[in-house]
Write a protein that holds these residues in place. Structure first.
Motif, short mmCIF file in Angstrom:
data_model
loop_
_atom_site.label_atom_id
_atom_site.label_comp_id
_atom_site.label_asym_id
_atom_site.label_seq_id
_atom_site.Cartn_x
_atom_site.Cartn_y
_atom_site.Cartn_z
N ARG A 35 -17.20 4.38 1.79
CA ARG A 35 -17.74 4.48 3.16
C ARG A 35 -19.19 4.92 3.15
NH1 ARG A 35 -13.73 6.99 5.24
NH2 ARG A 35 -12.91 4.95 5.72
N GLU B 214 -11.21 7.27 -3.44
CA GLU B 214 -11.85 5.97 -3.61
C GLU B 214 -12.36 5.45 -2.28
OE1 GLU B 214 -8.99 3.99 -6.74
OE2 GLU B 214 -10.15 2.52 -5.65
N LEU B 215 -11.50 5.66 -1.28
CA LEU B 215 -11.85 5.19 0.05
C LEU B 215 -13.12 5.86 0.55
CD1 LEU B 215 -8.61 5.04 2.13
CD2 LEU B 215 -10.28 3.24 1.79
N ARG B 216 -13.20 7.14 0.32
CA ARG B 216 -14.36 7.88 0.82
C ARG B 216 -15.63 7.36 0.17
NH1 ARG B 216 -11.14 12.42 0.58
NH2 ARG B 216 -10.33 12.94 2.62
N MET C 242 -6.38 7.45 -4.23
CA MET C 242 -6.90 6.33 -3.50
C MET C 242 -7.81 6.78 -2.36
SD MET C 242 -4.68 3.68 -1.50
CE MET C 242 -4.82 4.85 -0.18
N GLU C 243 -7.42 7.91 -1.77
CA GLU C 243 -8.22 8.38 -0.66
C GLU C 243 -9.65 8.68 -1.07
OE1 GLU C 243 -6.38 11.58 1.36
OE2 GLU C 243 -4.47 10.54 1.49
N ILE D 31 0.12 5.49 0.01
CA ILE D 31 -1.03 6.36 0.19
C ILE D 31 -0.96 7.50 -0.80
CG2 ILE D 31 -2.14 7.94 1.80
CD1 ILE D 31 -0.89 5.91 3.93
N ILE E 248 0.82 -1.20 0.00
CA ILE E 248 0.00 0.00 0.00
C ILE E 248 0.86 1.26 0.00
CG2 ILE E 248 -1.80 1.21 1.26
CD1 ILE E 248 -2.31 -1.76 0.29
#
Lengths: 323, 293, 266
Positions: A322, A317-319, A314-315, A310, A308
């Motif tokens: 959720r 995508e993460l949001r 990608m962040e 950071i 991984i």
């Protein structure tokens, strides 16, 4: 099911072959096996026929390591002695492993009273000392090869019993034993898959290393005149004879001693490699001469690399992921 | 953010700290380019899960990295001393007197075969050259400082005779004998019960308050850190992902990993009707397929 | 469904140690009961006694009305068919010499007796592992090759193989990272919804108990300190000890220990 078993066997042999000590000791043991199969008859007269005219000679063109007190070729005779030395020692150790292992395992699996009494009996037997125990057995069974094998078998039995007892005992208190009981695994299943698999490798190592001790013990009995009787001969007998004439031809003692040493080393290393092969925990972490160092390092690097990094993309995508 | 003007100067300054496995250039560093600082009298937390590098970072600061790991850093300044370039002797003196270490398992840092008193006195005499009598008096005072009853009696006891919480306080007392400007505590309460944890936390805050020692508190428990810290550093896989004040943490952190960390842990007010938030896309995934620990 | 009446567990010495001193506890069908206590409170002894691993020295344990105190033979089979225990340390509770799929398959074959052949048992095991979220690639691996979270899933799958109506979970997330804990807790909640199993969840972590349990028991030094619905115990604790426990739990931004900082802030 069959493909799975195949996979496990393949992993085991791969694990075994990937350790250089396994291969080297395996080759030595292979050579010794050939000698065992050939036996004394495979070497003709040189090993057995005495020639008093050439008693205790040093190395010469005819006899590379000289001759013994009766003028027999040391080297040939030592090779010829391999069969009985190894067979008798192995038989004795095998006997001790089976009997001692069963006794120790059963005591460890038994109730508190069995454990208390059994443990005391084992300790008492160990208190006698191996040779004393062996001599007592020889006195009962009679002097000779059979007596010696049985004597050493009996003498080693308490060691195996004690060892198996503590091995099984340490496994019995593990969480996975409780877990198996809770799931309801049958007694035989627990015995084979839980206790058996977890004590097998340690027992294998000890059995192999004990073969070396068995050879020494056999020679001790020969030294006392209680072991193998002429015309049969083994390394122990040759060694004790050779020591008597050490100043005339030291090789008469050194050559059988070397064979004992090599055999001992080989069985030790082989036992070690075998133990690695049957223990899945050790499959992936073995020193190797044959796989390149680079490949190993890369494998290790892959194992430790956090895949991984950071980055902002990608962040986001993460949001999204959720709720 | 700190209202106290005296505490604005920097006590610990770490720049670009990396830790890697020795002679293994192909393995990426276990800690990568970590930079942070600690002000005098500040309480800072480092939070992270296993493999985040939080413990390695603290070990590097105290120069206690295990064999086989090597560190590099542009700078580690502690209390005016250069920990990277300084001589061994200087390092030992500085770390021995100005830094107190508290580990998760006090039983492992205490010698089980020696009495508490002997261990406490030995440490302080080594570093400060006190007489036996002075050292003993100091040991008793330190034990009093961590609220251990009957300190003179404790000095004659062995570590196993004390309870877990008492052992941890003894460790702290041992560190306090050097009048440290920094207490470095790595998971000091993980092995302890919550009620004892509360006592140890209370003690750390109290010491920070009375003696002005800064505290670097390392934990996996972000709630715990939020209770005591001025600032929290979030680490993941060897890197600092966020360095934020506790106020900002409570207001809502920017980084998704920090958010995940907060929401993954239930507290007494978590809504029982809904599932806990997990980070499901595998990017911040500690539960990997293989275990390489 | 599970009832403990005046249960006492004493470990033979010397000196004998009474870990559980006559406690009463019941797990109603379909509910999650939380048992909370600090180390040495005797909560794990209760788990082991309820599943028949540790002998009960006094009192009575019943499961659906059937006496399962110190079970033997028939009552043991009855108990094991209905109640399962998941242990704290997933690395220690699986046989290191057995592939994880085999560990589950073994449990399936115990549960089904001779009704299924080994092929069918293997398939059922893979289904179970899939259900608890163990990736396909991991199923043929050995325990040391998996992470703690995955192993705990395997242990749960293994317990589920016996189709228990009661699961006892003893500190199952205590050794896991927080993000992994969240997933295991979610999994347990999902299983309870789908399979309608009753759960006795044992933990030192009050937050987790608060999140999971309908009824809560608080233990200390082998004695039951307080019992009640989760709301009663957490919102209006009657006992001083429970209050102390609750007030010691760190919460986000609680700042109860920061006297200086409060002053600074003020």
């Amino acid at each position: 099911m069959s493909s799975k078993r195949h996979g496990t066997t393949r992993q085991m042999s791969k694990a075994f072959l990937s350790s250089p000590t396994g291969i080297i000791s395996g080759l030595i043991l292979l050579g010794l096996t050939v000698l065992v199969i050939m036996g004394p008859n495979g070497f003709g007269d040189q090993a057995t026929v005495s020639d008093m005219a050439r008693s205790s000679e040093g190395p010469s063109a005819d006899h590379r390591w000289g001759t013994d007190a009766l003028g027999r070729d040391i080297f040939t005779r030592t090779l010829a002695a391999t069969r009985l030395s190894i067979l008798y020692a192995s038989a004795a150790v095998f006997f001790a492993m089976i009997v001692g292992g069963l006794v120790g395992g059963l005591i460890a699996a038994g109730g508190p009273r069995v454990r208390k009494v059994g443990g005391a009996v084992i300790d008492t037997m160990m208190g006698f000392g191996d040779i004393l125990l062996a001599v007592v057995v020889v006195a009962i069974v009679g002097v000779g090869a059979k007596g010696a094998v049985l004597a050493i078998g009996v003498a080693f039995t308490p060691h195996f019993a004690r060892f198996t007892y503590s091995l099984v005992d340490s496994v019995m208190v593990r969480d996975y034993m409780s877990a198996a009981r809770v799931v309801g695994v049958s007694k035989s299943g627990i015995g084979r898959r839980y206790v058996g698999r977890n004590v097998a490798d340690s027992l294998v190592i000890v059995t192999f290393t004990t073969v070396a001790e068995g050879i020494m013990a056999m020679s001790s009995l020969s030294f006392l005149g209680l072991g193998i009787q002429s015309p049969q001969f083994d390394w122990g007998q040759m060694l004790t004879d050779g020591v008597k004439n050490f100043y005339l031809n030291p090789y008469a003692a050194l050559v059988p001693a070397t064979l004992i040493l090599i055999t001992g080393l080989a069985v030790n290393l082989f036992g070690d490699a075998l133990a690695r092969a049957v223990n899945p925990v050790l499959w992936s972490e073995r020193p190797s001469l044959f796989r390149s160092k680079l490949r190993r390092n890369r494998a290790k690097a892959l194992a430790m690399t956090p895949e991984i990094t950071i980055d902002p993309a990608m962040e986001t995508e993460l949001r999204k992921g959720r709720p | 953010m700190n209202a106290d003007p005296v505490s604005n100067d920097i006590l610990l300054d770490v720049r670009n700290l990396s830790i890697s496995v020795e002679n293994r250039d192909e393995i990426p560093p276990l800690v990568r380019n970590v930079s942070f600082h600690l002000n005098r009298g500040e309480i800072v937390g480092i939070v992270g899960e296993s493999g985040s590098g939080k413990t390695l970072t603290s070990l590097a600061v105290s120069r206690l990295l295990p064999q086989g790991l090597s560190m590099s850093a542009d700078r580690i300044d502690f209390d005016g001393h250069d920990l990277v370039g300084g001589s061994d002797r200087e390092l030992r003196t500085v770390l021995g007197t100005n830094l107190a270490m508290v580990f998760q398992d006090p039983m492992q840092s205490l010698n089980p075969a020696r009495k508490i008193g002997a261990q406490m006195i030995e440490t302080v005499r080594e570093h400060r050259g006190l007489s036996k009598k002075e050292a003993r008096a100091l040991a008793i005072r330190s034990l009093e400082d961590v609220h251990i009853t009957e300190p003179a009696k404790r000095l004659k006891q062995y570590p196993h005779e004390l309870s877990g919480g008492m052992r941890q306080r003894t460790m702290i007392a041992m560190g306090l004998m050097g009048e440290p400007s920094l207490i470095l505590a790595d998971e000091p309460t993980t092995a302890l019960d919550v009620t004892v944890q509360a006592q140890v936390m209370q003690l750390l805050c109290d010491l920070n308050d009375r003696k002005g020692s800064a505290v670097l508190l390392i934990s996996h428990n972000i709630s715990l850190l939020s209770e005591v810290c001025d600032r929290i550093i979030v680490m993941f896989r060897g890197e600092i992902v966020e360095d934020l004040t506790t106020a900002k943490l409570l207001a809502g952190p920017d980084h998704p990993y920090t958010q995940g960390l907060i929401r993954a842990v239930p507290d007494l007010n978590t809504d029982r009707g809904v599932d806990l938030v997990t980070i499901e896309d595998g990017q911040f995934d500690v539960e990997r397929e293989m275990n390489h620990a | 469904m599970l009832e403990l009446e005046n249960v006492e567990v004493t470990y033979p010495g010397p000196p004998p140690f009474t870990a559980v001193k006559g406690i009463n506890l019941s797990v109603p069908t379909g509910s999650t009961v939380g048992l909370v206590g600090e180390s040495g409170s005797g909560k794990s002894s209760i788990a082991r006694a309820a599943i028949g691993l540790t002998p009960v020295t006094k009192g009575r344990i019943t499961l659906d009305g059937q006496d399962v105190t110190n079970p033997k033979g028939k009552s043991l089979r009855y108990l094991r068919g209905r109640a399962q225990l998941v242990f704290q340390d997933p690395h220690a509770s699986l046989n290191p010499r057995m592939e994880i799929a085999m560990a589950v398959q073994e449990a399936v074959s115990v549960a089904t007796g001779k009704r299924l052949n080994s092929r069918e048992c293997a398939d059922a095991a893979l289904d179970l592992l899939d259900k608890v979220g163990v990736p396909k690639a991991a199923m043929r691996r050995y325990p040391h090759q998996l992470s703690g979270g995955q192993l705990q899933r395997v242990s749960i799958a293994r317990a589920l193989a016996l189709e228990p109506s009661l699961m006892i979970l003893d500190e199952v997330t205590a050794s896991l990272d927080v993000s992994v804990q969240a997933r295991i807790l979610n999994l347990l909640r999902q299983l309870q919804r789908e399979l309608d199993v009753s759960m006795l969840y044992i933990s030192h972590d009050l937050s987790v108990i608060r999140y999971l349990a309908d009824h809560v028991y608080v233990m200390r030094h082998g004695e039951m300190v307080e019992a009640g619905t989760a709301d009663q115990v957490f919102d209006a604790p009657q006992q001083e000890y429970t209050q102390a426990l609750l007030s010691a739990v760190p919460t986000l931004g609680g700042s109860r220990w920061r006297s200086r900082h409060d002053l600074v802030a003020g």
